[in-house]
Design a protein around this motif. Structure first.
Motif, mmCIF file in Angstrom:
data_model
loop_
_atom_site.group_PDB
_atom_site.id
_atom_site.type_symbol
_atom_site.label_atom_id
_atom_site.label_comp_id
_atom_site.label_asym_id
_atom_site.label_seq_id
_atom_site.Cartn_x
_atom_site.Cartn_y
_atom_site.Cartn_z
ATOM 1 N N LEU A 1 94.676 82.944 70.072
ATOM 2 C CA LEU A 1 93.942 82.132 70.636
ATOM 3 C C LEU A 1 93.656 80.750 69.726
ATOM 4 C CD1 LEU A 1 91.145 84.249 71.867
ATOM 5 C CD2 LEU A 1 92.520 82.918 73.266
ATOM 6 N N ARG A 2 93.916 81.144 68.237
ATOM 7 C CA ARG A 2 93.705 79.878 67.280
ATOM 8 C C ARG A 2 94.896 79.186 67.415
ATOM 9 N NH1 ARG A 2 91.209 84.200 63.972
ATOM 10 N NH2 ARG A 2 89.029 83.785 64.010
ATOM 11 N N ASN A 3 95.909 79.704 67.617
ATOM 12 C CA ASN A 3 97.593 78.910 67.382
ATOM 13 C C ASN A 3 98.093 78.913 68.564
ATOM 14 O OD1 ASN A 3 97.515 78.853 64.275
ATOM 15 N ND2 ASN A 3 97.186 81.254 64.797
ATOM 16 N N LYS A 4 97.462 78.777 69.757
ATOM 17 C CA LYS A 4 98.123 78.778 71.059
ATOM 18 C C LYS A 4 99.224 77.790 71.438
ATOM 19 C CE LYS A 4 96.095 78.438 75.247
ATOM 20 N NZ LYS A 4 96.757 77.649 76.140
ATOM 21 N N THR A 5 98.692 76.683 70.763
ATOM 22 C CA THR A 5 99.763 75.469 71.096
ATOM 23 C C THR A 5 101.077 75.563 70.405
ATOM 24 O OG1 THR A 5 97.815 73.919 71.110
ATOM 25 C CG2 THR A 5 99.894 72.900 70.875
ATOM 26 N N PHE A 6 100.892 75.956 69.081
ATOM 27 C CA PHE A 6 102.190 76.303 68.270
ATOM 28 C C PHE A 6 102.869 77.494 68.766
ATOM 29 C CE2 PHE A 6 103.446 78.914 64.536
ATOM 30 C CZ PHE A 6 104.556 78.250 64.277
ATOM 31 N N TYR A 7 102.121 78.501 69.092
ATOM 32 C CA TYR A 7 102.870 79.762 69.531
ATOM 33 C C TYR A 7 103.624 79.510 70.666
ATOM 34 C CZ TYR A 7 100.308 82.968 66.406
ATOM 35 O OH TYR A 7 99.858 83.422 65.104
ATOM 36 N N THR A 8 102.985 78.869 71.921
ATOM 37 C CA THR A 8 103.613 78.661 73.001
ATOM 38 C C THR A 8 104.831 77.748 73.142
ATOM 39 O OG1 THR A 8 101.277 78.850 73.817
ATOM 40 C CG2 THR A 8 103.156 77.826 75.410
ATOM 41 N N ASP A 9 104.735 76.747 72.069
ATOM 42 C CA ASP A 9 105.787 75.694 71.983
ATOM 43 C C ASP A 9 106.981 76.564 71.297
ATOM 44 O OD1 ASP A 9 104.410 73.607 73.104
ATOM 45 O OD2 ASP A 9 104.006 72.653 71.066
ATOM 46 N N PHE B 1 113.600 87.063 65.513
ATOM 47 C CA PHE B 1 112.479 86.087 66.051
ATOM 48 C C PHE B 1 111.271 85.889 65.246
ATOM 49 C CE2 PHE B 1 108.758 85.383 68.639
ATOM 50 C CZ PHE B 1 108.933 83.795 69.030
ATOM 51 N N VAL B 2 110.683 86.990 64.877
ATOM 52 C CA VAL B 2 109.644 87.033 64.082
ATOM 53 C C VAL B 2 109.842 86.561 62.635
ATOM 54 C CG1 VAL B 2 108.053 88.486 62.636
ATOM 55 C CG2 VAL B 2 108.387 88.827 65.188
ATOM 56 N N ALA B 3 111.053 86.766 61.905
ATOM 57 C CA ALA B 3 111.376 86.327 60.666
ATOM 58 C C ALA B 3 111.674 84.683 60.670
ATOM 59 C CB ALA B 3 112.711 86.841 60.305
ATOM 60 N N ARG B 4 112.327 84.226 61.777
ATOM 61 C CA ARG B 4 112.371 83.126 62.031
ATOM 62 C C ARG B 4 111.051 81.956 62.129
ATOM 63 N NH1 ARG B 4 115.310 83.411 66.434
ATOM 64 N NH2 ARG B 4 114.097 82.285 68.079
ATOM 65 N N ILE B 5 110.072 82.634 62.967
ATOM 66 C CA ILE B 5 108.831 82.054 63.042
ATOM 67 C C ILE B 5 108.052 81.848 61.792
ATOM 68 C CG2 ILE B 5 106.507 82.144 64.104
ATOM 69 C CD1 ILE B 5 108.840 81.389 66.075
ATOM 70 N N GLN B 6 108.275 83.041 60.921
ATOM 71 C CA GLN B 6 107.581 82.954 59.773
ATOM 72 C C GLN B 6 108.232 82.182 58.665
ATOM 73 O OE1 GLN B 6 104.841 85.925 58.778
ATOM 74 N NE2 GLN B 6 104.648 85.178 60.749
ATOM 75 N N GLU B 7 109.351 81.709 58.955
ATOM 76 C CA GLU B 7 109.950 80.732 57.836
ATOM 77 C C GLU B 7 109.507 79.327 58.048
ATOM 78 O OE1 GLU B 7 114.092 81.444 58.212
ATOM 79 O OE2 GLU B 7 113.871 83.380 57.220
ATOM 80 N N ILE B 8 108.869 78.958 59.372
ATOM 81 C CA ILE B 8 108.508 77.618 59.846
ATOM 82 C C ILE B 8 107.432 77.064 58.783
ATOM 83 C CG2 ILE B 8 107.640 75.963 61.482
ATOM 84 C CD1 ILE B 8 109.047 77.789 63.414
ATOM 85 N N ASP B 9 107.595 76.028 58.291
ATOM 86 C CA ASP B 9 106.392 75.364 57.302
ATOM 87 C C ASP B 9 105.510 74.544 58.183
ATOM 88 O OD1 ASP B 9 104.818 73.669 55.756
ATOM 89 O OD2 ASP B 9 106.404 73.111 54.327
ATOM 90 N N ARG B 10 104.441 75.159 58.641
ATOM 91 C CA ARG B 10 103.566 74.567 59.519
ATOM 92 C C ARG B 10 102.906 73.340 59.178
ATOM 93 N NH1 ARG B 10 100.980 80.162 62.294
ATOM 94 N NH2 ARG B 10 102.979 81.370 62.005
ATOM 95 N N SER B 11 102.980 73.167 57.935
ATOM 96 C CA SER B 11 102.189 71.827 57.365
ATOM 97 C C SER B 11 103.100 70.421 57.833
ATOM 98 C CB SER B 11 102.151 71.727 55.862
ATOM 99 O OG SER B 11 103.307 71.740 55.412
ATOM 100 N N LEU B 12 104.410 70.854 58.185
ATOM 101 C CA LEU B 12 105.371 69.688 58.803
ATOM 102 C C LEU B 12 105.250 69.717 60.246
ATOM 103 C CD1 LEU B 12 108.431 70.430 56.303
ATOM 104 C CD2 LEU B 12 106.606 69.107 56.077
ATOM 105 N N ARG C 1 99.426 67.074 66.597
ATOM 106 C CA ARG C 1 98.906 67.721 67.775
ATOM 107 C C ARG C 1 99.127 69.264 67.601
ATOM 108 N NH1 ARG C 1 96.719 64.644 72.458
ATOM 109 N NH2 ARG C 1 96.701 62.633 71.964
ATOM 110 N N GLN C 2 100.508 69.709 67.281
ATOM 111 C CA GLN C 2 100.693 70.796 67.421
ATOM 112 C C GLN C 2 100.023 71.568 66.433
ATOM 113 O OE1 GLN C 2 104.941 71.689 66.695
ATOM 114 N NE2 GLN C 2 105.097 72.373 68.628
#
Length: 427
Positions: free
Chosen positions: A55-63, A97-108, A112-113
């Motif tokens: 619920l907190r990260n829905k935009t990022f997760y869905t994308d 898939f999980v490993a790939r997502i965990q590597e994303i630098d969310r500050s970049l 909006r995302q």
């Protein structure tokens, strides 16, 4: 220790229901856990944390889910909430898939995302706070809130409560603003503690405790908590009044007020009178017109200040509903103001971060009620010895004050002017 693979299926099942947004997430989760009694405490905790992460990260997760399958949303939520290493029973593709997502630098990520807010709310925040502060606010709104407690001064002393909690062992520290507040960073099972059972502590956000202080209720006064709900602020005000005078807890929901009764029994308060009203113009309200020393209106609102605790609210709330909300807020404030005696105090408050539910309501009220004036909240905070830098109104913000988002304005009804004949006699 890894979670059993079946837990992912449970999380998918309850997430599917929650994402319909037909009921609050915590209500749906409670019902689901009641229907699945075999789930242990660890499993229930993991499912709940996973749901709130989604619920907190829905935009990022869905994308990034590549077509938002429930399974992928759950995998991302679980990995964020409890760590990827705790997940069992994944396929090779899912592990990658999980490993790939965990590597994303969310500050970049694009702003909006990164904010994880619906477009309409993001735009309102940017218009009000600017882009940079919206990012700071959103970043904090998308983290879990700590647990705040209020010490019941009728039964306990804050320092002694800290010592007693430490034996549990629960680490608690004094809140910076509320004089009876404690902050706990883990989520212990409070209901089993003697301190809780005996009414020495209550769960209440620090911002909510500060609101109760703003009312400035005194011993022996007549006070009304106009939208009392389950009574967190009512109990705080009753203790400030040292269990004297009369404190009315009004609410339109009998169900909400019913939750106040066991809390009252624990608290030791006998000056609280819960009253179910049909609406703000109820005859029970009219009977008290002009007789009340202090009235708190914690108005129903969009709840955007509580997103750390209730992240589903940003997705359940529709932009069109805000206009209906503001109409109701203005009507409630007008109805409640009739209770206030000359020289009495009226506090209007919300847990919203939106100007249209806050400053705009107060300005509209003052424009149509010349017998009321705004008292700078900075003056009231100084009277209450609360070290908070504020101007005319209270604006507590999660990213600045570590509380939920709260707004409050202190209004006073001007003392009645003497009749002309009386003034002539004095001369």
């Amino acid at each position: 220790m890894r979670l059993p693979p079946a837990i992912l299926g449970n999380a998918e099942e309850v997430l599917r229901e929650i994402l319909r947004f037909t009921a609050p997430a915590d209500v749906t989760l409670s019902r689901y856990f009641k229907d699945h009694p075999r789930l242990g405490g660890r499993e229930r905790g993991a499912i709940a944390e996973c749901i709130y992460a989604v619920l907190r990260n829905k935009t990022f997760y869905t994308d990034f889910a590549g077509g938002a399958t429930m399974r992928r949303l759950v995998l991302m939520g679980m990995a964020d909430a409890i760590g990827a290493e705790s997940l069992g029973g994944l396929t090779e593709e899912e592990t990658a898939f999980v490993a790939r997502i965990q590597e994303i630098d969310r500050s970049l990520l694009p702003p909006r995302q990164r904010a994880n807010l619906p477009d309409w709310l993001y735009e309102k925040f940017v218009a009000q706070y600017g882009e940079e502060e919206t990012q700071q606010l959103a970043a904090v709104l998308n983290t879990p809130a700590p647990l705040d407690l209020r010490v019941n001064s009728l039964k306990a002393d804050r320092d002694k409560v800290i010592e007693e909690l430490a034996t549990a062992p629960i680490k608690a520290e004094p809140t910076p603003y509320a004089p009876l507040g404690l902050r706990v960073w883990k989520k212990p099972a409070l209901q089993n503690l003697p301190l809780f059972k005996e009414g020495a502590i209550e769960v209440q956000d620090e911002g909510s405790q500060v609101l109760a202080q703003l009312l400035g209720a005194r011993r022996g006064e007549m006070v009304v908590d106009f939208c009392a709900g389950a009574g967190g602020k009512t109990l705080a005000i009753g203790a400030i009044m040292r269990n004297t005078g009369r404190l009315y807890a009004f609410d339109v929901s009998e169900k909400r007020l019913a939750k106040l009764k066991p809390r009252m029994a624990r608290s030791g308060l006998s000056n609280v009178h819960p009253v179910v009203i049909a609406h703000e113009r109820d005859a029970k309200v009219k009977r008290l017109a002009g007789k009340i020393d202090r009235v708190l209106v914690d108005a129903p609102c969009s709840g955007m200040g509580t997103l750390r605790r209730n992240p589903d609210v940003k997705w359940r709330q529709q932009e069109g509903a805000i206009a209906e909300m503001t109409e109701k807020q203005a009507s409630i404030l007008d109805g409640a103001s009739r209770l206030v005696k000359f020289g009495g105090r009226l506090v209007y408050a919300t847990c919203s971060l939106l100007d249209e539910e806050n400053d705009a309501i107060v300005q509209g009220f003052l424009a149509t009620h010349p017998d009321f004036e705004l008292v700078p909240v900075s003056k009231v905070l100084a009277e209450q010895r609360i070290a908070l830098e504020m101007g005319d109104t209270l604006k507590m913000l999660p990213h600045k004050h570590g509380t939920d988002g709260f707004f409050a304005a202190v209004l006073e009804r001007k003392a009645a002017a003497k009749p002309a004949a009386a003034e002539a006699d004095e001369e």
